[in-house]
Design a protein around this motif. Structure first.
Motif, PDB file in Angstrom:
ATOM      1  N   LEU A 189      38.833  30.797  27.803  1.00  0.00           N
ATOM      2  CA  LEU A 189      39.258  31.731  26.754  1.00  0.00           C
ATOM      3  C   LEU A 189      39.034  33.198  27.147  1.00  0.00           C
ATOM      4  CD1 LEU A 189      37.889  29.895  23.589  1.00  0.00           C
ATOM      5  CD2 LEU A 189      40.289  30.198  24.224  1.00  0.00           C
ATOM      6  N   LEU A 190      37.978  33.439  27.883  1.00  0.00           N
ATOM      7  CA  LEU A 190      37.596  34.815  28.227  1.00  0.00           C
ATOM      8  C   LEU A 190      37.979  35.205  29.653  1.00  0.00           C
ATOM      9  CD1 LEU A 190      34.082  34.782  26.565  1.00  0.00           C
ATOM     10  CD2 LEU A 190      36.113  35.973  25.735  1.00  0.00           C
ATOM     11  N   LYS A 191      38.828  34.420  30.278  1.00  0.00           N
ATOM     12  CA  LYS A 191      39.168  34.660  31.682  1.00  0.00           C
ATOM     13  C   LYS A 191      39.594  36.104  31.970  1.00  0.00           C
ATOM     14  CE  LYS A 191      41.722  32.891  35.579  1.00  0.00           C
ATOM     15  NZ  LYS A 191      42.620  31.883  36.097  1.00  0.00           N
ATOM     16  N   PRO A 192      40.504  36.714  31.183  1.00  0.00           N
ATOM     17  CA  PRO A 192      40.888  38.100  31.485  1.00  0.00           C
ATOM     18  C   PRO A 192      39.707  39.080  31.391  1.00  0.00           C
ATOM     19  CG  PRO A 192      42.441  37.111  29.938  1.00  0.00           C
ATOM     20  CD  PRO A 192      41.305  36.156  30.097  1.00  0.00           C
ATOM     21  N   ARG A 193      38.869  38.893  30.382  1.00  0.00           N
ATOM     22  CA  ARG A 193      37.705  39.777  30.226  1.00  0.00           C
ATOM     23  C   ARG A 193      36.693  39.577  31.354  1.00  0.00           C
ATOM     24  NH1 ARG A 193      35.461  41.064  24.403  1.00  0.00           N
ATOM     25  NH2 ARG A 193      37.085  42.538  23.879  1.00  0.00           N
ATOM     26  N   ILE A 194      36.524  38.346  31.794  1.00  0.00           N
ATOM     27  CA  ILE A 194      35.598  38.060  32.900  1.00  0.00           C
ATOM     28  C   ILE A 194      36.094  38.719  34.177  1.00  0.00           C
ATOM     29  CG2 ILE A 194      34.686  36.216  34.365  1.00  0.00           C
ATOM     30  CD1 ILE A 194      34.593  34.461  31.808  1.00  0.00           C
ATOM     31  N   GLU A 195      37.400  38.672  34.416  1.00  0.00           N
ATOM     32  CA  GLU A 195      37.968  39.311  35.603  1.00  0.00           C
ATOM     33  C   GLU A 195      37.765  40.821  35.554  1.00  0.00           C
ATOM     34  OE1 GLU A 195      42.019  38.146  36.304  1.00  0.00           O
ATOM     35  OE2 GLU A 195      41.517  36.024  36.208  1.00  0.00           O
ATOM     36  N   ILE A 196      37.999  41.419  34.405  1.00  0.00           N
ATOM     37  CA  ILE A 196      37.810  42.866  34.252  1.00  0.00           C
ATOM     38  C   ILE A 196      36.346  43.235  34.465  1.00  0.00           C
ATOM     39  CG2 ILE A 196      37.839  44.763  32.573  1.00  0.00           C
ATOM     40  CD1 ILE A 196      40.409  43.451  31.427  1.00  0.00           C
ATOM     41  N   ALA A 197      35.444  42.476  33.869  1.00  0.00           N
ATOM     42  CA  ALA A 197      34.017  42.756  33.986  1.00  0.00           C
ATOM     43  C   ALA A 197      33.519  42.573  35.418  1.00  0.00           C
ATOM     44  CB  ALA A 197      33.218  41.867  33.044  1.00  0.00           C
ATOM     45  N   GLY A 198      34.168  41.718  36.171  1.00  0.00           N
ATOM     46  CA  GLY A 198      33.751  41.450  37.542  1.00  0.00           C
ATOM     47  C   GLY A 198      34.186  42.503  38.541  1.00  0.00           C
ATOM     48  N   LYS A 199      35.106  43.365  38.141  1.00  0.00           N
ATOM     49  CA  LYS A 199      35.603  44.396  39.059  1.00  0.00           C
ATOM     50  C   LYS A 199      34.765  45.660  38.928  1.00  0.00           C
ATOM     51  CE  LYS A 199      40.304  42.713  39.049  1.00  0.00           C
ATOM     52  NZ  LYS A 199      41.684  42.954  38.661  1.00  0.00           N
ATOM     53  N   GLU A 200      34.533  46.281  40.069  1.00  0.00           N
ATOM     54  CA  GLU A 200      33.794  47.541  40.092  1.00  0.00           C
ATOM     55  C   GLU A 200      34.740  48.678  39.728  1.00  0.00           C
ATOM     56  OE1 GLU A 200      30.422  49.141  43.027  1.00  0.00           O
ATOM     57  OE2 GLU A 200      32.375  48.934  43.957  1.00  0.00           O
ATOM     58  N   SER A 201      34.356  49.480  38.773  1.00  0.00           N
ATOM     59  CA  SER A 201      35.219  50.574  38.331  1.00  0.00           C
ATOM     60  C   SER A 201      35.227  51.704  39.357  1.00  0.00           C
ATOM     61  CB  SER A 201      34.733  51.117  36.985  1.00  0.00           C
ATOM     62  OG  SER A 201      33.508  51.791  37.142  1.00  0.00           O
ATOM     63  N   PRO A 202      36.311  52.487  39.395  1.00  0.00           N
ATOM     64  CA  PRO A 202      36.352  53.644  40.300  1.00  0.00           C
ATOM     65  C   PRO A 202      35.210  54.630  40.017  1.00  0.00           C
ATOM     66  CG  PRO A 202      38.536  53.189  39.439  1.00  0.00           C
ATOM     67  CD  PRO A 202      37.578  52.284  38.716  1.00  0.00           C
ATOM     68  N   ARG A 203      34.859  54.777  38.744  1.00  0.00           N
ATOM     69  CA  ARG A 203      33.758  55.688  38.393  1.00  0.00           C
ATOM     70  C   ARG A 203      32.453  55.224  39.032  1.00  0.00           C
ATOM     71  NH1 ARG A 203      32.514  57.051  32.209  1.00  0.00           N
ATOM     72  NH2 ARG A 203      34.366  58.313  32.484  1.00  0.00           N
ATOM     73  N   LEU A 204      32.193  53.910  39.004  1.00  0.00           N
ATOM     74  CA  LEU A 204      30.979  53.369  39.602  1.00  0.00           C
ATOM     75  C   LEU A 204      31.004  53.530  41.119  1.00  0.00           C
ATOM     76  CD1 LEU A 204      28.296  51.916  39.380  1.00  0.00           C
ATOM     77  CD2 LEU A 204      29.531  49.758  39.297  1.00  0.00           C
ATOM     78  N   LYS A 205      32.138  53.268  41.740  1.00  0.00           N
ATOM     79  CA  LYS A 205      32.263  53.447  43.195  1.00  0.00           C
ATOM     80  C   LYS A 205      31.968  54.889  43.587  1.00  0.00           C
ATOM     81  CE  LYS A 205      35.681  49.865  44.085  1.00  0.00           C
ATOM     82  NZ  LYS A 205      37.045  49.586  44.495  1.00  0.00           N
ATOM     83  N   ASN A 206      32.564  55.835  42.868  1.00  0.00           N
ATOM     84  CA  ASN A 206      32.341  57.247  43.162  1.00  0.00           C
ATOM     85  C   ASN A 206      30.887  57.639  42.947  1.00  0.00           C
ATOM     86  OD1 ASN A 206      35.004  57.626  43.888  1.00  0.00           O
ATOM     87  ND2 ASN A 206      35.611  58.325  41.876  1.00  0.00           N
ATOM     88  N   TYR A 207      30.284  57.127  41.897  1.00  0.00           N
ATOM     89  CA  TYR A 207      28.884  57.426  41.608  1.00  0.00           C
ATOM     90  C   TYR A 207      27.995  56.945  42.747  1.00  0.00           C
ATOM     91  CZ  TYR A 207      24.269  57.323  39.449  1.00  0.00           C
ATOM     92  OH  TYR A 207      22.930  57.499  39.206  1.00  0.00           O
ATOM     93  N   GLU A 208      28.238  55.731  43.204  1.00  0.00           N
ATOM     94  CA  GLU A 208      27.411  55.173  44.274  1.00  0.00           C
ATOM     95  C   GLU A 208      27.576  55.935  45.581  1.00  0.00           C
ATOM     96  OE1 GLU A 208      28.466  51.021  44.191  1.00  0.00           O
ATOM     97  OE2 GLU A 208      26.965  50.620  42.634  1.00  0.00           O
ATOM     98  N   ARG A 209      28.731  56.531  45.794  1.00  0.00           N
ATOM     99  CA  ARG A 209      28.945  57.349  46.988  1.00  0.00           C
ATOM    100  C   ARG A 209      28.491  58.793  46.772  1.00  0.00           C
ATOM    101  NH1 ARG A 209      34.968  55.921  47.599  1.00  0.00           N
ATOM    102  NH2 ARG A 209      35.038  58.069  46.937  1.00  0.00           N
ATOM    103  N   GLY A 210      28.150  59.154  45.538  1.00  0.00           N
ATOM    104  CA  GLY A 210      27.721  60.520  45.251  1.00  0.00           C
ATOM    105  C   GLY A 210      28.880  61.463  45.065  1.00  0.00           C
ATOM    106  N   ASP A 211      30.082  60.944  44.778  1.00  0.00           N
ATOM    107  CA  ASP A 211      31.294  61.769  44.704  1.00  0.00           C
ATOM    108  C   ASP A 211      31.646  62.281  43.313  1.00  0.00           C
ATOM    109  OD1 ASP A 211      31.607  61.359  47.366  1.00  0.00           O
ATOM    110  OD2 ASP A 211      33.213  59.903  47.184  1.00  0.00           O
ATOM    111  N   LEU A 212      31.011  61.802  42.274  1.00  0.00           N
ATOM    112  CA  LEU A 212      31.432  62.209  40.921  1.00  0.00           C
ATOM    113  C   LEU A 212      31.204  63.670  40.695  1.00  0.00           C
ATOM    114  CD1 LEU A 212      30.350  59.347  38.542  1.00  0.00           C
ATOM    115  CD2 LEU A 212      32.626  60.023  39.092  1.00  0.00           C
TER     116      LEU A 212
END
Length: 96
Positions: free
Chosen positions: A73-96
Motif C-alpha cells: 500500500l505504501l510502496k510509492p511513499r517508501i520509494e520516495i523516503a528511500g531516496k536521498e534528496s538533493p538538499r541532503l546531498k548538497n548539505y553533506e558536501r557542504g554546498d548549501l
C-alpha cells in the motif's frame, strides 16, 4: 593557497585561517554566521526527512502478512523516503 572557501563571503582561506563547522568552512569574521546558517540548513533537512517518514510510524513493515500488505500500500511513499534528496546531498558536501 589552499582549497578552503568561506561559505559566507567566498574568501579563499589558508588552512590555518579556516574554521570548520559541520563540513562548512568560514573565515574568522563570519564563523558565527556560518554556524547559524549550517544549523538552519540541518534543521530544515531533519524536518524534511521526518515529514517523509512520519507516515510509517507505528506500522508493521516486516515480512509478516500485515507488513507485506503495508509495504504494498505504501510502496510509492517508501520509494520516495528511500531516496536521498538533493538538499541532503548538497548539505553533506557542504554546498548549501
Amino acid at each position: 593557497m589552499s582549497n578552503y572557501t568561506c561559505k559566507k563571503c567566498k574568501a579563499k582561506l589558508k588552512a590555518n585561517e579556516a574554521y570548520e563547522y559541520r563540513g562548512a568552512f568560514a573565515c574568522g569574521d563570519h564563523f558565527d554566521e556560518v554556524i547559524e546558517m549550517r544549523n538552519f540548513e540541518r534543521n530544515q533537512i531533519i524536518n524534511d526527512e521526518h515529514n517523509k517518514t512520519k507516515a510509517f510510524k507505528g506500522l508493521d513493515l516486516t515480512d509478516s502478512t500485515i507488513g507485506k500488505a503495508n509495504k504494498a500500500l505504501l510502496k510509492p511513499r517508501i520509494e520516495i523516503a528511500g531516496k536521498e534528496s538533493p538538499r541532503l546531498k548538497n548539505y553533506e558536501r557542504g554546498d548549501l
